[in-house]
Scaffold this active site. Sequence first.
Site: not given
Ligand SMILES: N[C@@H](CCC(=O)N[C@@H](CS)C(=O)NCC(=O)O)C(=O)O
Length: 219
Positions: A11
């Site tokens: 990620s």
């Molecule tokens: N703006 C957040 C983005 C975090 C994000 O979207 N992470 C994704 C993985 S790249 C995630 O955990 N997705 C799972 C979900 O949304 O349920 C950051 O910078 O921490």
Amino acid sequence: MVLELYASMGSPPCRLVYAVLKHLNIPYEQKTLNMREKEHLQPQFLELNPFHTIPTIVDDGFSLFESRAIITYLVEKYAPDNHLYPRDMHKRASINRWLYWETATLSSAVRNYMSPVFRGESEKPDAKAGEAIVNHVGTLDSILSKRNYIAGDNLTLADIALAFTVLSIKAHDLNVNQLANVNNWLKRLESDLSSIWTEIFVEPIEAMKKRFAERATKS
Ligand SMILES: N[C@@H](CCC(=O)N[C@@H](CS)C(=O)NCC(=O)O)C(=O)O
């Protein structure tokens, strides 16, 4: 108690947190969530982060999500005198400005550029978002003709966050690869972050490029 980190190297926002933890040698315990098994939607994790995203940390009972908030917290707590996030109000404001610009403007243009392909809607990325990206990176190049790092004379969190996005842009065929000041800045970062550069900055981008190419030929 050692800091707990919910994250995965696959990620991009997690890699930003890994980069800062590893560069500053901050000890942490890796916590793994099986997203396919929806472990991130379980009540225990939702209590830490109601938006169920990684990266998320728990430090002395304090939980925090959002990668840019996490990296500033890490320096403030574990390396408060480090030049990555200096205490000087104007320097800090400038770094924050780049962190917000990178998140709200540059990364969001990259997401818009790639999303038609990743959503399987088109073989081609979004051309308008591509033009915006080229203009943004051109402006970065002229700023970097006047200084060694994006927020001044030293490496800061702003460079680390921007490097991930600029490297992912350079991995696409966007005509930004000849910008000498951007290239020299990346060489400087490669040398400053040499112990983590390949693992965190280079290899995952190559994997992303491969996945993108596979999607583009499938759609
Ligand atoms: N703006 C957040 C983005 C975090 C994000 O979207 N992470 C994704 C993985 S790249 C995630 O955990 N997705 C799972 C979900 O949304 O349920 C950051 O910078 O921490």
